[in-house]
Design a protein around this motif. Structure first.
Motif, PDB file in Angstrom:
ATOM      1  N   GLU A  59       0.943  -1.124  -0.065  1.00  0.00           N
ATOM      2  CA  GLU A  59      -0.358  -0.350   0.154  1.00  0.00           C
ATOM      3  C   GLU A  59       1.266   1.292  -0.010  1.00  0.00           C
ATOM      4  O   GLU A  59       0.386   2.543   0.155  1.00  0.00           O
ATOM      5  N   VAL A  60       1.881   0.729  -0.215  1.00  0.00           N
ATOM      6  CA  VAL A  60       2.851   2.183  -0.338  1.00  0.00           C
ATOM      7  C   VAL A  60       4.093   1.637  -1.743  1.00  0.00           C
ATOM      8  O   VAL A  60       4.077   1.244  -1.211  1.00  0.00           O
ATOM      9  N   GLU A  61       4.249   2.881  -1.947  1.00  0.00           N
ATOM     10  CA  GLU A  61       4.387   2.787  -3.218  1.00  0.00           C
ATOM     11  C   GLU A  61       5.875   3.091  -3.086  1.00  0.00           C
ATOM     12  O   GLU A  61       6.655   4.137  -2.310  1.00  0.00           O
ATOM     13  N   ARG A  87      12.676   1.318   4.963  1.00  0.00           N
ATOM     14  CA  ARG A  87      11.560   2.158   5.686  1.00  0.00           C
ATOM     15  C   ARG A  87      12.925   3.721   5.355  1.00  0.00           C
ATOM     16  O   ARG A  87      12.971   4.237   6.173  1.00  0.00           O
ATOM     17  N   LEU A  90      12.059   7.068   4.993  1.00  0.00           N
ATOM     18  CA  LEU A  90      10.228   7.514   5.460  1.00  0.00           C
ATOM     19  C   LEU A  90      11.456   7.917   7.007  1.00  0.00           C
ATOM     20  O   LEU A  90      10.498   9.035   7.269  1.00  0.00           O
ATOM     21  N   ASP A 183       0.719  11.212   7.428  1.00  0.00           N
ATOM     22  CA  ASP A 183       0.606  10.200   6.008  1.00  0.00           C
ATOM     23  C   ASP A 183       2.704  10.304   6.455  1.00  0.00           C
ATOM     24  O   ASP A 183       2.303   8.502   6.209  1.00  0.00           O
ATOM     25  N   ARG A 187       2.510   5.443   6.055  1.00  0.00           N
ATOM     26  CA  ARG A 187       3.351   4.752   5.419  1.00  0.00           C
ATOM     27  C   ARG A 187       4.381   3.905   5.833  1.00  0.00           C
ATOM     28  O   ARG A 187       5.195   2.929   5.591  1.00  0.00           O
ATOM     29  N   ARG A 190       3.063   0.954   7.054  1.00  0.00           N
ATOM     30  CA  ARG A 190       2.506  -0.159   5.540  1.00  0.00           C
ATOM     31  C   ARG A 190       3.767  -0.573   5.476  1.00  0.00           C
ATOM     32  O   ARG A 190       3.544  -1.034   3.694  1.00  0.00           O
ATOM     33  N   SER A 191       4.404  -0.056   5.585  1.00  0.00           N
ATOM     34  CA  SER A 191       6.469  -1.275   5.274  1.00  0.00           C
ATOM     35  C   SER A 191       6.057  -1.981   5.740  1.00  0.00           C
ATOM     36  O   SER A 191       7.393  -2.963   5.001  1.00  0.00           O
TER      37      SER A 191
END
Length: 379
Positions: A59-61, A87, A90, A183, A187, A190-191
């Motif tokens: 769900e993360v690009e 990540r 991020l 946000d 992310r 979702r990693s």
């Protein structure tokens, strides 16, 4: 003896044998009507499929896969981590965001201090303006002094408005920074690629180093709750006898023992091209055949206790008839047939238990013919 006499004697002997043969009743094979249980079944052949197959995609690009924690065939729980994405980028973004939040909070604190100072200055300027107006009425203050006090009051109001706007700007920056943090945290969460349901992994396409994308092939396919079914097609002539909940036995290629099952789904339509209807049988056992393997299911559609005879003994027509042998004489009766299975048929009306019937209908005997019964077991 002369040849002529021997020929005459042979003719007399053949004539005597023919007379004896004509007097003997022909033999027919009969079966005894017995009371027992009969179960009518429908055979379903097809392949094993997942009742529900859940696709797990990132769900993360733009993040590469750095760890894979599950393999095909593994049983997983809902929420279990299946793979992890890189990540680091991020983590850098979250640190930058923390600095933005701190800066916005400092700006808010400074703006509030400015508001407090501007409020005090405005209060003082307003008080001085009020006193100057009173003194002017008595002639103790000039017009120039009044103008100075009015200018000072307007300046104090402007500084208060400026400080208030600075507070609003700081609060907006803080709200934006916190939204960006949410946000980034989402992310980061979702990693970790997690399973949405409990079940068994049927396929894994995730590869170390590959860049995850939600638009590509799913990283994992999961059989929800490990529920496997036999999906097959049945001819429309027997399709209408199938109902959800009917018991069944399923045989799978490579397995010695059959699986207990029930009919879970009977499709609402029949294929117009091949006239077949789709059926799904849900397996009850913990052990599951592999998806795609061939299976054969036997569904019990009806069960009854009644009078049973060989299926071949009934001559179907309007009405159905059967030939009963009673005291060596053929008696043709109308009967009401019932369930049919495994070469036997249930007779619901027209036949009693223990009576003997001609095993094969249409055996060149008619009503009233004398016959010699030869018993056949109908088991």
């Amino acid at each position: 003896m002369s040849p002529r006499l021997r020929l005459a004697a042979a003719i007399l002997a053949l004539s005597a044998g023919a007379s004896l043969a004509d007097d003997r009743a022909p033999s027919v094979t009969v079966a005894t009507a017995v009371r027992g249980e009969i179960r009518e079944t429908v055979v379903v052949t097809g392949s094993f499929v997942a009742r529900e197959e859940v696709l797990i995609s990132p769900e993360v690009e733009g993040l590469a896969i750095i760890e894979i924690l599950a393999e095909e065939g593994d049983k997983v729980a809902a929420g279990q981590v299946l793979a992890r994405l890189n990540r680091q980028m991020l983590d850098v973004q979250i640190e930058q965001n923390a600095a933005q939040i701190s800066r916005a909070e400092a700006a808010i604190a400074q703006a509030r201090a400015s508001i407090a100072e501007a409020t005090a200055n405005k209060t003082l300027a307003d008080q001085q303006l009020q006193r100057t107006r009173q003194l002017q009425q008595t002639g103790a203050a000039s017009n120039d002094q009044l103008d100075q006090r009015q200018t000072a009051s307007r300046s104090a109001n402007a500084r208060l408005d400026n400080a208030t706007n600075a507070l609003r700007l700081g609060e907006a920056d803080l709200t934006l920074a916190k939204a960006q943090r949410s946000d980034i945290e989402l992310r980061i969460a979702r990693s970790e690629i997690k399973s949405r349901v409990g079940g068994t992994i049927s396929r894994r396409t995730a590869r170390l180093g590959a860049v995850a994308s939600a638009t590509g092939e799913p990283l994992f396919r999961i059989i929800a709750e490990s529920a496997v079914e036999l999906e097959g097609e049945v001819a429309e002539t027997t399709f209408a006898r199938l109902r959800a909940g009917q018991p069944a036995i399923v045989e799978a290629a490579g397995f010695d023992k059959p699986f207990a099952a029930t009919v879970r789904l009977v499709a609402a339509e029949v294929n117009r091209t091949n006239r077949l209807g789709r059926v799904r049988l849900a397996l009850a056992a913990d052990e599951r055949p592999p998806l795609g393997a061939f299976g054969r299911g036997t569904v019990e559609v009806a069960r009854s206790q009644g009078i049973l005879v060989p299926l071949s003994s009934v001559m179907f027509g309007q009405p159905a008839t059967i030939q009963v042998v009673k005291n060596g004489v053929i008696e043709t009766r109308q009967v009401t047939p019932g369930l049919r299975a495994e070469g036997r048929i249930e007779i619901r009306q027209g036949l009693a238990e223990g009576e003997q019937v001609v095993a094969v209908s249409g055996s060149f005997v008619r009503n009233g013919d004398k016959v010699t019964a030869v018993t056949l077991s109908n088991r």
